[in-house]
Design a protein around this motif. Sequence first.
Motif, PDB file in Angstrom:
ATOM      1  N   ARG A 185       0.821  -1.211   0.000  1.00 19.98           N
ATOM      2  CA  ARG A 185       0.000   0.000   0.000  1.00 19.98           C
ATOM      3  C   ARG A 185       0.861   1.270   0.000  1.00 19.98           C
ATOM      4  NH1 ARG A 185      -3.409  -3.201   3.444  1.00 19.98           N
ATOM      5  NH2 ARG A 185      -2.398  -2.363   5.321  1.00 19.98           N
ATOM      6  N   ALA A 186       2.052   1.170   0.605  1.00 18.00           N
ATOM      7  CA  ALA A 186       2.954   2.325   0.661  1.00 18.00           C
ATOM      8  C   ALA A 186       3.888   2.380  -0.543  1.00 18.00           C
ATOM      9  CB  ALA A 186       3.764   2.279   1.946  1.00 18.00           C
ATOM     10  N   ALA A 187       3.676   1.498  -1.515  1.00 23.90           N
ATOM     11  CA  ALA A 187       4.520   1.437  -2.724  1.00 23.90           C
ATOM     12  C   ALA A 187       5.983   1.160  -2.370  1.00 23.90           C
ATOM     13  CB  ALA A 187       4.400   2.730  -3.529  1.00 23.90           C
ATOM     14  N   LYS A 188       6.202   0.392  -1.315  1.00 22.18           N
ATOM     15  CA  LYS A 188       7.561   0.059  -0.899  1.00 22.18           C
ATOM     16  C   LYS A 188       7.908  -1.399  -1.189  1.00 22.18           C
ATOM     17  CE  LYS A 188       7.712   3.395   2.931  1.00 22.18           C
ATOM     18  NZ  LYS A 188       7.892   3.535   4.408  1.00 22.18           N
ATOM     19  N   LEU A 189       6.967  -2.153  -1.721  1.00 25.25           N
ATOM     20  CA  LEU A 189       7.201  -3.574  -1.957  1.00 25.25           C
ATOM     21  C   LEU A 189       7.924  -3.770  -3.283  1.00 25.25           C
ATOM     22  CD1 LEU A 189       6.700  -6.436  -0.843  1.00 25.25           C
ATOM     23  CD2 LEU A 189       4.583  -6.476  -2.178  1.00 25.25           C
ATOM     24  N   ASP A 190       8.992  -4.550  -3.251  1.00 26.36           N
ATOM     25  CA  ASP A 190       9.758  -4.836  -4.468  1.00 26.36           C
ATOM     26  C   ASP A 190       8.864  -5.507  -5.505  1.00 26.36           C
ATOM     27  OD1 ASP A 190      12.582  -5.238  -5.748  1.00 26.36           O
ATOM     28  OD2 ASP A 190      11.647  -7.209  -5.834  1.00 26.36           O
ATOM     29  N   ALA A 191       9.013  -5.105  -6.762  1.00 23.72           N
ATOM     30  CA  ALA A 191       8.153  -5.630  -7.825  1.00 23.72           C
ATOM     31  C   ALA A 191       8.298  -7.141  -7.979  1.00 23.72           C
ATOM     32  CB  ALA A 191       8.479  -4.929  -9.141  1.00 23.72           C
ATOM     33  N   ALA A 192       9.525  -7.639  -7.843  1.00 25.58           N
ATOM     34  CA  ALA A 192       9.746  -9.077  -7.976  1.00 25.58           C
ATOM     35  C   ALA A 192       9.051  -9.844  -6.852  1.00 25.58           C
ATOM     36  CB  ALA A 192      11.241  -9.377  -7.980  1.00 25.58           C
ATOM     37  N   LYS A 193       9.058  -9.266  -5.653  1.00 29.07           N
ATOM     38  CA  LYS A 193       8.391  -9.923  -4.531  1.00 29.07           C
ATOM     39  C   LYS A 193       6.881  -9.868  -4.708  1.00 29.07           C
ATOM     40  CE  LYS A 193      11.982  -9.314  -1.054  1.00 29.07           C
ATOM     41  NZ  LYS A 193      12.371  -8.719   0.232  1.00 29.07           N
ATOM     42  N   ARG A 194       6.378  -8.756  -5.205  1.00 31.00           N
ATOM     43  CA  ARG A 194       4.934  -8.655  -5.455  1.00 31.00           C
ATOM     44  C   ARG A 194       4.503  -9.725  -6.460  1.00 31.00           C
ATOM     45  NH1 ARG A 194       4.945  -4.102  -7.601  1.00 31.00           N
ATOM     46  NH2 ARG A 194       4.821  -2.858  -5.691  1.00 31.00           N
ATOM     47  N   GLU A 195       5.314  -9.934  -7.464  1.00 34.71           N
ATOM     48  CA  GLU A 195       4.983 -10.950  -8.479  1.00 34.71           C
ATOM     49  C   GLU A 195       4.988 -12.342  -7.863  1.00 34.71           C
ATOM     50  OE1 GLU A 195       6.696 -12.544 -12.796  1.00 34.71           O
ATOM     51  OE2 GLU A 195       7.368 -10.621 -11.973  1.00 34.71           O
ATOM     52  N   GLN A 196       5.965 -12.610  -6.990  1.00 34.52           N
ATOM     53  CA  GLN A 196       6.003 -13.918  -6.327  1.00 34.52           C
ATOM     54  C   GLN A 196       4.785 -14.121  -5.441  1.00 34.52           C
ATOM     55  OE1 GLN A 196       9.924 -15.276  -4.674  1.00 34.52           O
ATOM     56  NE2 GLN A 196      10.653 -13.285  -5.405  1.00 34.52           N
ATOM     57  N   LEU A 197       4.394 -13.097  -4.717  1.00 39.79           N
ATOM     58  CA  LEU A 197       3.209 -13.183  -3.873  1.00 39.79           C
ATOM     59  C   LEU A 197       1.964 -13.477  -4.703  1.00 39.79           C
ATOM     60  CD1 LEU A 197       4.072 -10.180  -1.568  1.00 39.79           C
ATOM     61  CD2 LEU A 197       3.608 -12.485  -0.721  1.00 39.79           C
ATOM     62  N   ASP A 198       1.834 -12.792  -5.841  1.00 39.30           N
ATOM     63  CA  ASP A 198       0.676 -13.009  -6.716  1.00 39.30           C
ATOM     64  C   ASP A 198       0.646 -14.435  -7.242  1.00 39.30           C
ATOM     65  OD1 ASP A 198      -0.178 -10.414  -6.387  1.00 39.30           O
ATOM     66  OD2 ASP A 198       0.777  -9.667  -8.218  1.00 39.30           O
ATOM     67  N   ASP A 199       1.821 -14.974  -7.568  1.00 35.41           N
ATOM     68  CA  ASP A 199       1.894 -16.314  -8.151  1.00 35.41           C
ATOM     69  C   ASP A 199       1.657 -17.406  -7.109  1.00 35.41           C
ATOM     70  OD1 ASP A 199       2.433 -15.278 -10.639  1.00 35.41           O
ATOM     71  OD2 ASP A 199       4.607 -15.561 -10.510  1.00 35.41           O
ATOM     72  N   VAL A 200       2.258 -17.231  -5.934  1.00 31.32           N
ATOM     73  CA  VAL A 200       2.240 -18.304  -4.935  1.00 31.32           C
ATOM     74  C   VAL A 200       0.992 -18.270  -4.051  1.00 31.32           C
ATOM     75  CG1 VAL A 200       3.501 -19.314  -2.986  1.00 31.32           C
ATOM     76  CG2 VAL A 200       4.759 -18.377  -4.941  1.00 31.32           C
ATOM     77  N   ILE A 201       0.553 -17.061  -3.644  1.00 24.55           N
ATOM     78  CA  ILE A 201      -0.639 -16.955  -2.782  1.00 24.55           C
ATOM     79  C   ILE A 201      -1.590 -15.886  -3.357  1.00 24.55           C
ATOM     80  CG2 ILE A 201       0.286 -17.860  -0.614  1.00 24.55           C
ATOM     81  CD1 ILE A 201       1.053 -15.048   0.193  1.00 24.55           C
ATOM     82  N   PRO A 202      -2.266 -16.202  -4.433  1.00 27.39           N
ATOM     83  CA  PRO A 202      -3.185 -15.224  -5.046  1.00 27.39           C
ATOM     84  C   PRO A 202      -4.208 -14.725  -4.024  1.00 27.39           C
ATOM     85  CG  PRO A 202      -2.940 -17.186  -6.424  1.00 27.39           C
ATOM     86  CD  PRO A 202      -2.288 -17.504  -5.120  1.00 27.39           C
ATOM     87  N   GLY A 203      -4.543 -13.437  -4.136  1.00 27.00           N
ATOM     88  CA  GLY A 203      -5.515 -12.850  -3.226  1.00 27.00           C
ATOM     89  C   GLY A 203      -4.923 -12.373  -1.921  1.00 27.00           C
ATOM     90  N   TRP A 204      -3.587 -12.376  -1.824  1.00 25.41           N
ATOM     91  CA  TRP A 204      -2.936 -12.015  -0.568  1.00 25.41           C
ATOM     92  C   TRP A 204      -3.187 -10.571  -0.160  1.00 25.41           C
ATOM     93  CZ3 TRP A 204       0.710  -8.097  -0.484  1.00 25.41           C
ATOM     94  CH2 TRP A 204       1.172  -7.651  -1.743  1.00 25.41           C
ATOM     95  N   ARG A 205      -3.421  -9.689  -1.137  1.00 23.98           N
ATOM     96  CA  ARG A 205      -3.619  -8.277  -0.795  1.00 23.98           C
ATOM     97  C   ARG A 205      -4.898  -8.076   0.014  1.00 23.98           C
ATOM     98  NH1 ARG A 205      -1.717  -8.117  -5.983  1.00 23.98           N
ATOM     99  NH2 ARG A 205       0.071  -6.769  -6.429  1.00 23.98           N
ATOM    100  N   GLN A 206      -5.984  -8.686  -0.461  1.00 21.65           N
ATOM    101  CA  GLN A 206      -7.284  -8.466   0.177  1.00 21.65           C
ATOM    102  C   GLN A 206      -7.502  -9.394   1.364  1.00 21.65           C
ATOM    103  OE1 GLN A 206      -6.954  -9.226  -3.151  1.00 21.65           O
ATOM    104  NE2 GLN A 206      -6.982  -7.107  -3.872  1.00 21.65           N
TER     105      GLN A 206
END
Length: 229
Positions: A185-206
């Motif tokens: 939310r603070a735009a501090k998350l590394d893009a590569a890590k965000r992509e891994q989160l999306d791939d491994v645990i979809p829906g993690w943001r909400q």
Amino acid sequence: MTQARRTAPDPEWVLMYRRGISTPKIAATAGVAETTVRYHLAIAARQEPAIRAEHQQALPKSPQRLTDAGRRNLDDIIAFYQAEGRLPTKRSAREKALTAWLHRRRQEAAQGTLSPTYAEALKAIPGWSNPSTKKTDDEARWKQRLAQVSAYRAAGNEWPRHNKTQDQSERVLGVWLHVQRMNDRAAKLDAAKREQLDDVIPGWRQGGPRRSPKSRPSSPRVPSPSSPM
């Protein structure tokens, strides 16, 4: 036909000796008496004494034998990494001992003398042979937590909570996930890590609201035939 006399020391034999090849093997390869090779090498050693040390250094190393203490340290290192997501440092007496033990295994690996049993088991720790830094430890822990949250969800659990839970394991995962959401939310998350989160645990943001018996919607009441519509 007589063999041509070699000028002592023969450079080819000296080179073979430097590379760790034994005197008998040099003699057998050259088809000469072993005493002849020793004579040449003795002259070479007088001219350059360091060749003896070079020969010893180049000899094949024998793998180290395993001890009971070594096996315990190996098991403790792997268990520590799986639990903490990092290698031990010098924060406690036990961590200091494991750090020293792992340092010796790194030296053996570099020298080619590491026990095959150690080498195979330590594959469970990515990058174990390189001295760890805070950055590498943090990266390893991040990947470990990602895998743990994925396994937690795959077991049929809801998103781990960072508060309002007595389960310490759930709290650790929940705090980690909460930090990822805040960084995103603070735009501090590394893009590569965000992509891994999306791939491994979809829906993690909400995530999702945790259901309880009180919060579950009740079944709609079916009106009786006499009720007004």
